[in-house]
Motif scaffolding. Structure first.
Motif, PDB file in Angstrom:
ATOM      1  N   PHE A 127       0.872  -1.180   0.000  1.00 26.48           N
ATOM      2  CA  PHE A 127       0.000   0.000   0.000  1.00 26.48           C
ATOM      3  C   PHE A 127       0.906   1.226   0.000  1.00 26.48           C
ATOM      4  CE2 PHE A 127      -2.833  -2.970   2.557  1.00 26.48           C
ATOM      5  CZ  PHE A 127      -3.599  -3.323   1.457  1.00 26.48           C
ATOM      6  N   VAL A 128       0.699   2.116  -0.956  1.00 28.01           N
ATOM      7  CA  VAL A 128       1.593   3.265  -1.140  1.00 28.01           C
ATOM      8  C   VAL A 128       0.770   4.552  -1.143  1.00 28.01           C
ATOM      9  CG1 VAL A 128       3.345   4.293  -2.638  1.00 28.01           C
ATOM     10  CG2 VAL A 128       3.073   1.805  -2.580  1.00 28.01           C
ATOM     11  N   PHE A 129       1.206   5.538  -0.349  1.00 28.98           N
ATOM     12  CA  PHE A 129       0.531   6.830  -0.329  1.00 28.98           C
ATOM     13  C   PHE A 129       0.683   7.503  -1.694  1.00 28.98           C
ATOM     14  CE2 PHE A 129       1.700   7.340   4.463  1.00 28.98           C
ATOM     15  CZ  PHE A 129       0.884   6.268   4.775  1.00 28.98           C
ATOM     16  N   SER A 130      -0.364   8.204  -2.112  1.00 30.26           N
ATOM     17  CA  SER A 130      -0.414   8.764  -3.470  1.00 30.26           C
ATOM     18  C   SER A 130       0.744   9.698  -3.796  1.00 30.26           C
ATOM     19  CB  SER A 130      -1.744   9.486  -3.705  1.00 30.26           C
ATOM     20  OG  SER A 130      -1.948  10.494  -2.738  1.00 30.26           O
ATOM     21  N   GLU A 131       1.293  10.377  -2.829  1.00 22.92           N
ATOM     22  CA  GLU A 131       2.392  11.306  -3.110  1.00 22.92           C
ATOM     23  C   GLU A 131       3.749  10.615  -3.186  1.00 22.92           C
ATOM     24  OE1 GLU A 131       2.303  14.732  -0.574  1.00 22.92           O
ATOM     25  OE2 GLU A 131       0.254  15.228  -1.146  1.00 22.92           O
ATOM     26  N   ASN A 132       3.800   9.327  -2.885  1.00 27.70           N
ATOM     27  CA  ASN A 132       5.072   8.597  -2.860  1.00 27.70           C
ATOM     28  C   ASN A 132       5.326   7.916  -4.215  1.00 27.70           C
ATOM     29  OD1 ASN A 132       7.402   7.306  -2.148  1.00 27.70           O
ATOM     30  ND2 ASN A 132       6.544   6.216  -0.409  1.00 27.70           N
ATOM     31  N   THR A 133       5.537   8.736  -5.220  1.00 26.82           N
ATOM     32  CA  THR A 133       5.726   8.205  -6.579  1.00 26.82           C
ATOM     33  C   THR A 133       7.027   7.410  -6.713  1.00 26.82           C
ATOM     34  OG1 THR A 133       6.685  10.324  -7.255  1.00 26.82           O
ATOM     35  CG2 THR A 133       4.316  10.006  -7.647  1.00 26.82           C
ATOM     36  N   ARG A 134       8.028   7.735  -5.915  1.00 30.53           N
ATOM     37  CA  ARG A 134       9.291   6.967  -5.962  1.00 30.53           C
ATOM     38  C   ARG A 134       9.041   5.508  -5.579  1.00 30.53           C
ATOM     39  NH1 ARG A 134      14.236  10.395  -5.530  1.00 30.53           N
ATOM     40  NH2 ARG A 134      15.247   8.463  -4.920  1.00 30.53           N
ATOM     41  N   SER A 135       8.248   5.292  -4.537  1.00 31.57           N
ATOM     42  CA  SER A 135       7.952   3.931  -4.103  1.00 31.57           C
ATOM     43  C   SER A 135       7.109   3.197  -5.151  1.00 31.57           C
ATOM     44  CB  SER A 135       7.240   3.932  -2.752  1.00 31.57           C
ATOM     45  OG  SER A 135       7.099   2.616  -2.270  1.00 31.57           O
ATOM     46  N   MET A 136       6.207   3.903  -5.796  1.00 26.82           N
ATOM     47  CA  MET A 136       5.413   3.278  -6.861  1.00 26.82           C
ATOM     48  C   MET A 136       6.334   2.793  -7.981  1.00 26.82           C
ATOM     49  SD  MET A 136       2.076   5.687  -7.223  1.00 26.82           S
ATOM     50  CE  MET A 136       1.419   6.492  -5.773  1.00 26.82           C
ATOM     51  N   ARG A 137       7.327   3.597  -8.339  1.00 28.93           N
ATOM     52  CA  ARG A 137       8.274   3.194  -9.384  1.00 28.93           C
ATOM     53  C   ARG A 137       9.103   1.990  -8.942  1.00 28.93           C
ATOM     54  NH1 ARG A 137       8.858   8.704  -9.962  1.00 28.93           N
ATOM     55  NH2 ARG A 137      10.911   8.739  -8.987  1.00 28.93           N
ATOM     56  N   VAL A 138       9.505   1.964  -7.671  1.00 30.50           N
ATOM     57  CA  VAL A 138      10.247   0.814  -7.144  1.00 30.50           C
ATOM     58  C   VAL A 138       9.433  -0.450  -7.342  1.00 30.50           C
ATOM     59  CG1 VAL A 138      10.991  -0.314  -4.997  1.00 30.50           C
ATOM     60  CG2 VAL A 138      11.719   2.023  -5.488  1.00 30.50           C
ATOM     61  N   LEU A 139       8.181  -0.424  -6.917  1.00 30.38           N
ATOM     62  CA  LEU A 139       7.328  -1.610  -7.025  1.00 30.38           C
ATOM     63  C   LEU A 139       7.130  -2.024  -8.480  1.00 30.38           C
ATOM     64  CD1 LEU A 139       4.771  -0.654  -4.264  1.00 30.38           C
ATOM     65  CD2 LEU A 139       6.365  -2.589  -4.185  1.00 30.38           C
ATOM     66  N   GLU A 140       6.872  -1.066  -9.346  1.00 36.32           N
ATOM     67  CA  GLU A 140       6.661  -1.390 -10.757  1.00 36.32           C
ATOM     68  C   GLU A 140       7.914  -1.999 -11.379  1.00 36.32           C
ATOM     69  OE1 GLU A 140       5.191   2.410 -12.080  1.00 36.32           O
ATOM     70  OE2 GLU A 140       3.228   2.042 -11.163  1.00 36.32           O
ATOM     71  N   LYS A 141       9.090  -1.451 -11.060  1.00 36.23           N
ATOM     72  CA  LYS A 141      10.341  -2.010 -11.576  1.00 36.23           C
ATOM     73  C   LYS A 141      10.604  -3.400 -11.010  1.00 36.23           C
ATOM     74  CE  LYS A 141      12.795   2.329 -12.435  1.00 36.23           C
ATOM     75  NZ  LYS A 141      13.953   3.158 -12.034  1.00 36.23           N
ATOM     76  N   ALA A 142      10.065  -3.674  -9.816  1.00 36.20           N
ATOM     77  CA  ALA A 142      10.244  -4.982  -9.183  1.00 36.20           C
ATOM     78  C   ALA A 142       9.194  -5.995  -9.642  1.00 36.20           C
ATOM     79  CB  ALA A 142      10.204  -4.834  -7.664  1.00 36.20           C
ATOM     80  N   GLY A 143       8.327  -5.594 -10.570  1.00 37.38           N
ATOM     81  CA  GLY A 143       7.361  -6.522 -11.132  1.00 37.38           C
ATOM     82  C   GLY A 143       5.981  -6.501 -10.498  1.00 37.38           C
ATOM     83  N   TYR A 144       5.723  -5.574  -9.617  1.00 39.66           N
ATOM     84  CA  TYR A 144       4.395  -5.450  -8.997  1.00 39.66           C
ATOM     85  C   TYR A 144       3.442  -4.763  -9.969  1.00 39.66           C
ATOM     86  CZ  TYR A 144       5.900  -6.886  -4.326  1.00 39.66           C
ATOM     87  OH  TYR A 144       6.355  -7.611  -3.249  1.00 39.66           O
ATOM     88  N   GLN A 145       2.175  -5.081  -9.832  1.00 39.55           N
ATOM     89  CA  GLN A 145       1.141  -4.485 -10.674  1.00 39.55           C
ATOM     90  C   GLN A 145       0.187  -3.675  -9.805  1.00 39.55           C
ATOM     91  OE1 GLN A 145      -0.722  -7.951 -12.264  1.00 39.55           O
ATOM     92  NE2 GLN A 145       1.040  -8.536 -13.492  1.00 39.55           N
ATOM     93  N   LYS A 146      -0.200  -2.500 -10.310  1.00 40.99           N
ATOM     94  CA  LYS A 146      -1.176  -1.694  -9.574  1.00 40.99           C
ATOM     95  C   LYS A 146      -2.534  -2.370  -9.661  1.00 40.99           C
ATOM     96  CE  LYS A 146      -1.032   2.809  -9.379  1.00 40.99           C
ATOM     97  NZ  LYS A 146      -1.194   4.258  -9.619  1.00 40.99           N
ATOM     98  N   GLN A 147      -3.164  -2.531  -8.497  1.00 40.74           N
ATOM     99  CA  GLN A 147      -4.467  -3.191  -8.415  1.00 40.74           C
ATOM    100  C   GLN A 147      -5.608  -2.195  -8.315  1.00 40.74           C
ATOM    101  OE1 GLN A 147      -4.456  -6.842  -8.401  1.00 40.74           O
ATOM    102  NE2 GLN A 147      -2.447  -6.168  -9.117  1.00 40.74           N
ATOM    103  N   GLY A 148      -5.312  -1.008  -7.800  1.00 36.59           N
ATOM    104  CA  GLY A 148      -6.366  -0.011  -7.650  1.00 36.59           C
ATOM    105  C   GLY A 148      -5.947   1.100  -6.709  1.00 36.59           C
ATOM    106  N   ILE A 149      -6.888   1.992  -6.449  1.00 35.76           N
ATOM    107  CA  ILE A 149      -6.652   3.151  -5.595  1.00 35.76           C
ATOM    108  C   ILE A 149      -7.831   3.275  -4.625  1.00 35.76           C
ATOM    109  CG2 ILE A 149      -6.376   5.664  -5.516  1.00 35.76           C
ATOM    110  CD1 ILE A 149      -5.318   5.474  -8.434  1.00 35.76           C
ATOM    111  N   ILE A 150      -7.497   3.467  -3.358  1.00 29.16           N
ATOM    112  CA  ILE A 150      -8.517   3.765  -2.354  1.00 29.16           C
ATOM    113  C   ILE A 150      -8.411   5.265  -2.087  1.00 29.16           C
ATOM    114  CG2 ILE A 150      -9.409   3.297  -0.049  1.00 29.16           C
ATOM    115  CD1 ILE A 150      -7.887   0.610  -0.164  1.00 29.16           C
ATOM    116  N   ARG A 151      -9.421   5.981  -2.478  1.00 31.01           N
ATOM    117  CA  ARG A 151      -9.374   7.443  -2.401  1.00 31.01           C
ATOM    118  C   ARG A 151      -9.480   7.945  -0.962  1.00 31.01           C
ATOM    119  NH1 ARG A 151      -9.494  10.809  -5.897  1.00 31.01           N
ATOM    120  NH2 ARG A 151     -11.202  12.104  -5.167  1.00 31.01           N
ATOM    121  N   GLN A 152      -8.714   8.978  -0.684  1.00 35.30           N
ATOM    122  CA  GLN A 152      -8.742   9.711   0.585  1.00 35.30           C
ATOM    123  C   GLN A 152      -8.822   8.782   1.800  1.00 35.30           C
ATOM    124  OE1 GLN A 152     -11.973  12.532   0.099  1.00 35.30           O
ATOM    125  NE2 GLN A 152     -10.621  13.939  -0.988  1.00 35.30           N
ATOM    126  N   SER A 153      -7.926   7.807   1.841  1.00 29.98           N
ATOM    127  CA  SER A 153      -8.009   6.783   2.894  1.00 29.98           C
ATOM    128  C   SER A 153      -6.956   6.924   3.987  1.00 29.98           C
ATOM    129  CB  SER A 153      -7.899   5.394   2.268  1.00 29.98           C
ATOM    130  OG  SER A 153      -6.678   5.270   1.562  1.00 29.98           O
TER     131      SER A 153
END
Length: 173
Positions: A127-153
């Motif tokens: 689970f990654v906070f929306s402003e943490n784009t660096r972590s999103m890139r880490v996960l994507e480069k590591a082969g993770y797939q985005k499953q969805g977004i929980i808004r304002q959570s």
């Protein structure tokens, strides 16, 4: 047990890691997108309390990231219960002085493989906070797939953010 990376290793935490843990963790940029249980400022007492707790873990699921001979980050799997017992959550952080070197992408790959081969995981989630784009890139480069977004959570330091859900699955045999 130790897991080898290219220019780092994942190993169990040790009590003597307290000074380096405190030094690397005491950075607002490191704690900015972590859960509140990761304090800032990060004191030597915080480091010692964490190490007293984590060095007693029954199953090895939380590792120090050792770079240049010292603990400079952490990565772990949070094992869950009930219907989630085979779907751990992955979490990680790394000292800012080591950002941009590819360490975290490789560490995530190594620990995800460990989850599938040693812990019988069927899915590893993040689970990654929306402003943490660096972590999103880490996960994507590591082969993770985005499953969805929980808004304002989530709210961190007074900022309400969305939470992005990522997952990795075992490779087909």
């Amino acid at each position: 047990m130790q897991l080898e990376g290219t220019n780092f290793k994942l190993r169990p935490w040790r009590m003597q890691d307290a000074p380096s843990l405190q030094r690397h963790a005491d950075n607002p940029s490191v704690s900015k997108y972590l859960l509140n249980r990761f304090p800032y400022p990060y004191t030597l007492i915080d480091a010692e309390e964490f190490l007293q707790h984590i060095t007693r873990q029954e199953r090895l699921t939380t590792f120090a990231i050792e770079v240049d001979g010292e603990a400079a980050g952490g990565i772990g799997l949070e094992l869950r219960r009930d219907v989630y017992r085979y779907s751990p959550l992955i979490g990680y952080w790394l000292s800012e002085e080591h950002w941009g070197r590819g360490i975290m992408v490789e560490a995530v790959k190594i620990l995800t493989h460990y989850a599938f081969t040693k812990l019988d995981a069927i899915c590893v989630q993040a689970f990654v906070f929306s402003e943490n784009t660096r972590s999103m890139r880490v996960l994507e480069k590591a082969g993770y797939q985005k499953q969805g977004i929980i808004r304002q959570s989530v709210i961190k330091r007074g900022v309400v953010m969305d939470e992005h859900i990522y997952a990795a699955y075992p490779k087909e045999k």
